[in-house]
Scaffold this motif. Sequence first.
Motif, PDB file in Angstrom:
ATOM      1  N   GLN A 454       0.795  -1.227   0.000  1.00 44.35           N
ATOM      2  CA  GLN A 454       0.000   0.000   0.000  1.00 44.35           C
ATOM      3  C   GLN A 454       0.829   1.281   0.000  1.00 44.35           C
ATOM      4  OE1 GLN A 454      -3.195  -1.095  -1.162  1.00 44.35           O
ATOM      5  NE2 GLN A 454      -3.396   0.921  -0.252  1.00 44.35           N
ATOM      6  N   PRO A 455       1.968   1.336   0.728  1.00 45.05           N
ATOM      7  CA  PRO A 455       2.702   2.618   0.763  1.00 45.05           C
ATOM      8  C   PRO A 455       3.261   3.055  -0.584  1.00 45.05           C
ATOM      9  CG  PRO A 455       3.352   1.191   2.590  1.00 45.05           C
ATOM     10  CD  PRO A 455       2.536   0.359   1.672  1.00 45.05           C
ATOM     11  N   ILE A 456       3.378   2.166  -1.574  1.00 43.45           N
ATOM     12  CA  ILE A 456       3.992   2.544  -2.849  1.00 43.45           C
ATOM     13  C   ILE A 456       3.055   3.494  -3.597  1.00 43.45           C
ATOM     14  CG2 ILE A 456       4.870   1.689  -5.053  1.00 43.45           C
ATOM     15  CD1 ILE A 456       5.491  -0.932  -3.728  1.00 43.45           C
ATOM     16  N   VAL A 494       7.808   3.685   2.430  1.00 42.47           N
ATOM     17  CA  VAL A 494       8.130   4.922   1.720  1.00 42.47           C
ATOM     18  C   VAL A 494       8.419   6.003   2.749  1.00 42.47           C
ATOM     19  CG1 VAL A 494       7.306   6.670   0.110  1.00 42.47           C
ATOM     20  CG2 VAL A 494       6.662   4.281  -0.233  1.00 42.47           C
ATOM     21  N   ASP A 495       9.505   6.757   2.536  1.00 44.64           N
ATOM     22  CA  ASP A 495       9.752   7.967   3.321  1.00 44.64           C
ATOM     23  C   ASP A 495       9.940   9.126   2.360  1.00 44.64           C
ATOM     24  OD1 ASP A 495      12.298   7.702   2.306  1.00 44.64           O
ATOM     25  OD2 ASP A 495      13.106   6.791   4.120  1.00 44.64           O
ATOM     26  N   GLU A 496      10.496  10.217   2.825  1.00 44.60           N
ATOM     27  CA  GLU A 496      10.606  11.408   1.976  1.00 44.60           C
ATOM     28  C   GLU A 496      11.566  11.217   0.809  1.00 44.60           C
ATOM     29  OE1 GLU A 496      11.747  14.570   4.491  1.00 44.60           O
ATOM     30  OE2 GLU A 496       9.825  14.699   5.552  1.00 44.60           O
ATOM     31  N   LYS A 497      12.529  10.320   0.944  1.00 50.49           N
ATOM     32  CA  LYS A 497      13.562  10.194  -0.078  1.00 50.49           C
ATOM     33  C   LYS A 497      13.556   8.840  -0.796  1.00 50.49           C
ATOM     34  CE  LYS A 497      16.836  13.372   2.111  1.00 50.49           C
ATOM     35  NZ  LYS A 497      18.219  13.542   2.632  1.00 50.49           N
ATOM     36  N   MET A 498      13.041   7.820  -0.156  1.00 53.03           N
ATOM     37  CA  MET A 498      13.228   6.478  -0.691  1.00 53.03           C
ATOM     38  C   MET A 498      11.924   5.672  -0.728  1.00 53.03           C
ATOM     39  SD  MET A 498      16.353   5.654  -1.593  1.00 53.03           S
ATOM     40  CE  MET A 498      17.997   6.383  -1.476  1.00 53.03           C
ATOM     41  N   VAL A 499      11.838   4.797  -1.728  1.00 57.96           N
ATOM     42  CA  VAL A 499      10.844   3.715  -1.761  1.00 57.96           C
ATOM     43  C   VAL A 499      11.617   2.423  -1.513  1.00 57.96           C
ATOM     44  CG1 VAL A 499       9.235   2.422  -3.187  1.00 57.96           C
ATOM     45  CG2 VAL A 499       9.315   4.890  -3.372  1.00 57.96           C
ATOM     46  N   LEU A 568      14.927   2.638  -3.763  1.00 62.01           N
ATOM     47  CA  LEU A 568      14.888   3.457  -4.967  1.00 62.01           C
ATOM     48  C   LEU A 568      14.580   4.897  -4.573  1.00 62.01           C
ATOM     49  CD1 LEU A 568      12.778   1.065  -7.199  1.00 62.01           C
ATOM     50  CD2 LEU A 568      15.213   1.492  -7.386  1.00 62.01           C
ATOM     51  N   PRO A 569      15.370   5.867  -5.067  1.00 63.48           N
ATOM     52  CA  PRO A 569      15.128   7.265  -4.700  1.00 63.48           C
ATOM     53  C   PRO A 569      13.851   7.796  -5.346  1.00 63.48           C
ATOM     54  CG  PRO A 569      16.913   7.119  -6.281  1.00 63.48           C
ATOM     55  CD  PRO A 569      16.569   5.716  -5.901  1.00 63.48           C
ATOM     56  N   ILE A 570      13.039   8.485  -4.555  1.00 68.43           N
ATOM     57  CA  ILE A 570      11.790   9.079  -5.055  1.00 68.43           C
ATOM     58  C   ILE A 570      12.083  10.046  -6.192  1.00 68.43           C
ATOM     59  CG2 ILE A 570       9.939  10.687  -4.462  1.00 68.43           C
ATOM     60  CD1 ILE A 570       9.293   8.029  -3.430  1.00 68.43           C
ATOM     61  N   GLU A 571      13.118  10.850  -6.051  1.00 66.80           N
ATOM     62  CA  GLU A 571      13.427  11.870  -7.066  1.00 66.80           C
ATOM     63  C   GLU A 571      13.686  11.231  -8.425  1.00 66.80           C
ATOM     64  OE1 GLU A 571      16.716  15.423  -7.828  1.00 66.80           O
ATOM     65  OE2 GLU A 571      16.790  14.202  -6.004  1.00 66.80           O
ATOM     66  N   CYS A 572      14.402  10.079  -8.419  1.00 60.43           N
ATOM     67  CA  CYS A 572      14.704   9.389  -9.676  1.00 60.43           C
ATOM     68  C   CYS A 572      13.448   8.760 -10.271  1.00 60.43           C
ATOM     69  CB  CYS A 572      15.770   8.333  -9.438  1.00 60.43           C
ATOM     70  SG  CYS A 572      16.339   7.514 -10.949  1.00 60.43           S
ATOM     71  N   LEU A 573      12.550   8.241  -9.417  1.00 62.85           N
ATOM     72  CA  LEU A 573      11.336   7.586  -9.908  1.00 62.85           C
ATOM     73  C   LEU A 573      10.306   8.567 -10.440  1.00 62.85           C
ATOM     74  CD1 LEU A 573      10.820   4.859  -7.163  1.00 62.85           C
ATOM     75  CD2 LEU A 573      11.693   4.546  -9.476  1.00 62.85           C
ATOM     76  N   LEU A 574      10.474   9.864 -10.126  1.00 64.54           N
ATOM     77  CA  LEU A 574       9.522  10.855 -10.611  1.00 64.54           C
ATOM     78  C   LEU A 574      10.020  11.579 -11.851  1.00 64.54           C
ATOM     79  CD1 LEU A 574       8.336  12.413  -7.239  1.00 64.54           C
ATOM     80  CD2 LEU A 574       7.207  10.688  -8.639  1.00 64.54           C
ATOM     81  N   SER A 575      11.198  11.168 -12.400  1.00 63.26           N
ATOM     82  CA  SER A 575      11.720  11.777 -13.625  1.00 63.26           C
ATOM     83  C   SER A 575      11.429  10.867 -14.795  1.00 63.26           C
ATOM     84  CB  SER A 575      13.236  12.005 -13.512  1.00 63.26           C
ATOM     85  OG  SER A 575      13.887  10.768 -13.386  1.00 63.26           O
TER      86      SER A 575
END
Length: 581
Positions: A454-456, A494-499, A568-575
């Motif tokens: 669910q957190p993903i 999930v946190d602010e930086k990582m999944v 996996l870094p959130i920033e990379c997954l949103l690009s």
Amino acid sequence: MRVNFRAANAVKRLRVLKVGLTSHITFVLVTLTCAAAVLFCGFAWLASVKVDDFYLRRQADFVAQGLEEQIHALPREQESVTKWDDAFLYAKQRNHEWLLENIGQWTSRYFGHDRTYIFDDANRLMFAFRDGVDAMPPRLGSDDGAQMAALANEMRAALVDGAAKPGAEPLGQLARVRTIMIGNRPAIASARPMLPSSTRMQIQAGQEFIAVSVKFIDGKVAENISHYARLEGLRFTLSEGPDERAQVPVSLHDGGMIGYLVWQPIRPGFMLLQQIAPAGLGCLVLLIAAVFWLGRGLHRTSLTLLDSQAELTHHRNHLEEMVADRTAEIERQREELDRLLVHERQVNALQRQFVAMASHEFRTPLAIIDAAAQRLCRSTTNVSGEYVHEKAGVIRSAVVRMVDLMESILASGRLETGQIILKRSEGDLKALLVTCCDRQRELSPSHVFHLDLQPIPDRLTFDRGAMEQVFTNLISNAVKYSPNAPDIYIRAGVDEKMVQIAIADSGIGMDADDLPKLFQPYYRARSATGIAGTGIGLNVVKQVIELHGGTVEVASELGKGTTFTISLPIECLLSDQQVAA
């Protein structure tokens, strides 16, 4: 006065003698250095010639094996359509549309057959699919008509003769394969009888329909051999190539010669010489200059130290020791370089051979399994449709599993050669994980997957094919290495930086000593002895995750299970950029 003059003359003669001696020493040193350089170059050239000869023989062996495999593969490929109840019935009914779709087009598209002919029980041509075109009315080509009819007649005679002789080869295994010339093109031709696959139908020997297939050697066959031997520019020619070591003769079935398979030879020894030649010449010049400089230094020293023979002897001995030490050091470095070079070549050769053989050997069984699955899906005689589709689904699932393994092997090769490009697109990572679990659940119904995803986030940007390969490898490993522990746990955070995604099992686990080397190519933990595997999957997992900007960690204890954690870094997954490996 005369005594002083004589003494001066003696000193002068001694000085001239010393000058001549030191000049001679300088000349000898330079000459010996040049001779040593010439001998070393000659040895290097001889070694490169021997290496090139050995490597070219290996290339020729691979090409010859590839050609032999292509010749033997043609009747095996025919068997998927000639030993089949449906083909037997529809051929008897002369159903042209069914034959076109299920034999002509299918063998052309799936196996690359260039021509397919079917002769009826009276040796009349009833179906022809030539060069990708349905020949209507059926007719033989002007370039192959006589040969195809003769091959069909030979096959029918073998069928009659085999039925008459007790203990002869079974009719279903009879095939006649020939290497022939069609026009100016070399080809492989194979004839097989069309027989039922079950015992419900019978046919009198000699009354079978005969299927004849043709593959041109200078077409798809040459491409397959080139891929198998890992050679570029492989082609067929009627005459010999420029290098007789880089060619393999192609013979007719009756022993005659029709041409050669030639390719651009790969000469690693010569290429190495080309690469080191500039540096070697530079080192030779520097060595001669250094020796000449040492000789000149000895010349100046002899002029200034004429009265100190002991000191001169000391300097001479010291110089000899320096030369001996330097020579020994150069020899040691050369031996170490040769050892490292041989080791690197062996490692590269083993890896290329493994990837080439795995990729090549998987394709034929995959084609046969998939062909059997499609045939089973179309054949519903005496079995329920539900049973047919269930079994076909199992077969095709096995095909998918073998394809995944082959893709892992090829992906490992592409990652190591820098040929992977991540193509990111927006997708649902949770759905991808669920799909991978469902697929594994079909292969191992005894295991239970506990999902907490669910957190993903619902929409992320990633390479779907690469990530699917990562999850498939990790989930299948969890199942494979926990045969007696059915519970598999897949949790996400999930946190602010990582999944973070953790895949845990309670299986056989690993020693702590194995963990640092677990992601190396072809490495397998000691606890995995006796369990099938290649040691490639985890290396591919690590490299794909790192290309996504993330990391993968493993925690394990022998006998208590293993947990792989992907971050996996959130920033990379949103690009949505493309990342090249």
